[in-house]
Design an enzyme around this catalytic site. Structure first.
Site, short mmCIF file in Angstrom:
data_model
loop_
_atom_site.label_atom_id
_atom_site.label_comp_id
_atom_site.label_asym_id
_atom_site.label_seq_id
_atom_site.Cartn_x
_atom_site.Cartn_y
_atom_site.Cartn_z
N LYS A 169 3.59 8.91 9.21
CA LYS A 169 3.38 8.29 10.53
C LYS A 169 4.37 8.77 11.59
O LYS A 169 4.19 9.83 12.15
CB LYS A 169 3.33 6.77 10.37
CG LYS A 169 2.18 6.39 9.40
CD LYS A 169 1.83 4.95 9.30
CE LYS A 169 0.56 4.78 8.48
NZ LYS A 169 0.67 4.12 7.22
N TYR B 76 0.85 -1.19 0.00
CA TYR B 76 0.00 0.00 0.00
C TYR B 76 0.88 1.23 0.00
O TYR B 76 1.86 1.30 0.76
CB TYR B 76 -0.89 0.00 1.25
CG TYR B 76 -1.80 1.21 1.37
CD1 TYR B 76 -2.82 1.43 0.44
CD2 TYR B 76 -1.65 2.11 2.43
CE1 TYR B 76 -3.66 2.53 0.56
CE2 TYR B 76 -2.50 3.21 2.55
CZ TYR B 76 -3.50 3.41 1.61
OH TYR B 76 -4.33 4.50 1.74
N ASP C 296 9.23 3.04 0.28
CA ASP C 296 8.14 3.66 1.02
C ASP C 296 8.29 3.25 2.48
O ASP C 296 7.92 2.15 2.88
CB ASP C 296 6.79 3.20 0.45
CG ASP C 296 5.62 3.85 1.17
OD1 ASP C 296 5.85 4.50 2.22
OD2 ASP C 296 4.48 3.71 0.70
C1 LIG Z 1 0.02 4.60 5.85
C2 LIG Z 1 0.82 4.38 4.62
C3 LIG Z 1 0.77 5.27 3.53
C4 LIG Z 1 -0.21 6.40 3.47
O1 LIG Z 1 -0.01 7.34 4.46
P1 LIG Z 1 -1.25 8.31 4.85
O2 LIG Z 1 -0.64 9.24 5.83
O3 LIG Z 1 -2.31 7.41 5.41
O4 LIG Z 1 -1.68 8.98 3.61
C5 LIG Z 1 1.66 5.08 2.49
N1 LIG Z 1 2.53 4.07 2.50
C6 LIG Z 1 2.60 3.18 3.51
C7 LIG Z 1 3.61 2.10 3.47
C8 LIG Z 1 1.73 3.29 4.59
O5 LIG Z 1 1.77 2.39 5.57
#
Ligand SMILES: *Cc1c(COP(=O)(O)O)cnc(C)c1O
Length: 424
Positions: free
Chosen positions: A265, A142, A237
């Site tokens: 995060k 994701y 990511d």
């Molecule tokens: C949570 C997440 C996102 C998206 O971040 P948001 O702040 O929810 O937009 C993107 N990549 C990874 C790996 C994530 O866990």
């Protein structure tokens, strides 16, 4: 009807599904979401007066636990000085210096407001820099909810059973190629089928949105090599893994250097923050220096920067932090594994550092297809059992369990004891 149920009824009338992010609706576990009133340390409290040991931690940011005094002090002080100016501030410089100092692959960094925005912008920078359009992602990973990345995209979609998403035109995903996690051949095949067209590979260096799936030996190194051979960029990511597995993230933990990295995060300390950064020559393509446009009214917000700086500073100033957190987490997950074994419950427990997931399957989970062999009905029973025992875990088979510095040995023992009574 309890207060959470009442609030959920009200919410459903005015908010789609009653929530502002789908997994929160408890849909896949067939329960009513708990409405939260406050949190402190390892604990979270709902409006019905229940107290839980929290293993969601806002989906990762709360690595120090809720309400860490240094983070709260920094936020309070910053708020008193003004909530937003839409102008350059010293805090943004301090934040950028901190990130560049902590993460060696990052020479320049741009702050944004969410992980979604960080990834979307990093991909734009990669395309602008390479002059190529296609990107490779992995099934089950994701990367936020931007159009181009909503392809085989992990938890929210797996949990809801949505194939991709409505409202995303084919044109937006036609340049998104999907490979199989832990399968370098699947990546090589995509490069062969699309010669000189791939701008970047984007990967979660530890996948944590199809449940936790670890990179096998050589996988991340192999991606690095394939990118170099094909003049494509490697984007990690690290929205979950950044400052989570180690101070310098999964790239430090596994010793692989990406060209670009995205964060979210943890760097916000609980405030809405994201960031993307990497090699200088790539980041110099971003406006106003270069032709890749990207902007944000609230980007680098002073209160958010204060929270992030305070949290990163705590992490940086305690060299033992990750050793302790990871050792505590290892013991916990290994003990959980033993308990489930002793109860004869078939499972695959994947964990690294303070991230872990229990899959209710007999298969070894190493990619999206094996993750999907999990018995989600068993997960539902497990979830219901745990929440009734006061243990708050993610309401989805395909999310991680997050352990924080605030979890005490007693918290973890209580959690294991609850798992000991599990019947699935
Ligand atoms: C949570 C997440 C996102 C998206 O971040 P948001 O702040 O929810 O937009 C993107 N990549 C990874 C790996 C994530 O866990």
């Amino acid at each position: 009807m309890g207060k959470s149920e009442q609030l959920f009824e009200r919410a459903k009338k005015v908010i789609p599904g009653g929530v502002n992010s789908p997994v929160r609706a408890f849909g896949s576990v067939g329960m009513t979401p708990r409405f939260i009133s406050r949190a402190k340390g390892s604990r979270i409290f709902d409006v019905d007066g229940n107290e839980y040991i929290d293993f969601i931690g806002s989906w990762g940011p709360m690595i120090l636990g809720h309400g860490h005094p240094l983070v709260l002090d920094a936020v309070t002080k910053a708020a008193q000085e003004g909530l937003s100016y839409g102008a350059a501030t010293e805090r943004e410089v301090i934040m950028a210096e901190l990130i560049c100092e902590i993460v060696p692959s990052i020479e320049m960094v741009r702050m944004v407001n969410s992980g979604t925005e960080a990834v979307m912008s990093a991909i734009r920078a990669a395309r602008g820099f390479t002059g190529k359009d296609k990107i490779i992602k992995f099934a089950g990973c994701y990367h936020g909810h931007s159009d181009a990345l909503l392809v085989a995209a992990g938890s929210g979609l797996m949990t809801q059973g949505i194939p991709g998403s409505a409202g995303v035109p084919e044109g937006c995903t036609k340049d998104t190629l999907t490979a199989v996690y832990n399968d370098l051949d699947s990546v090589k095949q995509l490069f062969e089928a699309n010669p000189n067209e791939v701008a970047a590979i984007i990967v979660e260096p530890v996948a944590a949105n199809m449940g936790v799936v670890l990179p096998e030996d050589g996988f991340l190194q192999g991606l690095r090599r394939i990118c170099d051979e094909n003049e494509a960029l490697l984007i990690f990511d690290e929205v979950i893994t950044g400052f989570r597995l180690a101070l310098d993230g999964a790239q430090g933990y596994y010793n692989v250097k990406p060209d670009l990295t995205t964060f979210g995060k943890i760097i916000g300390g609980g405030m809405p923050v994201g960031a993307y950064g990497g090699r200088k020559e790539i980041m110099e393509q971003v406006a106003p220096l270069g032709p890749v446009y990207q902007a944000g009214t609230l980007s680098g917000n002073p209160v958010a920067m204060a929270a992030g700086i305070a949290q990163l500073t705590v992490l940086k100033n305690f060299p033992q932090f990750y050793k302790d957190l990871n050792a505590k987490s290892d013991r916990f997950f290994e003990e959980m594994h033993n308990i489930l074994n002793s109860k004869g419950i078939p499972h695959c427990l994947n964990h690294v550092g303070s991230l872990g997931s229990i899959f209710f399957t007999t298969e070894k989970v190493r990619d999206y297809a094996s993750a999907q062999t999990s018995h989600t009905r068993k997960f539902r029973m497990y979830f219901k059992h745990m929440i009734e025992k006061g243990i708050y875990i993610a309401p989805s088979q395909f999310e991680a369990m997050f352990i924080s510095a605030a979890h005490t040995e007693a918290d973890l023992a209580t959690t294991l004891e609850a798992a000991g009574d599990l019947i699935v």
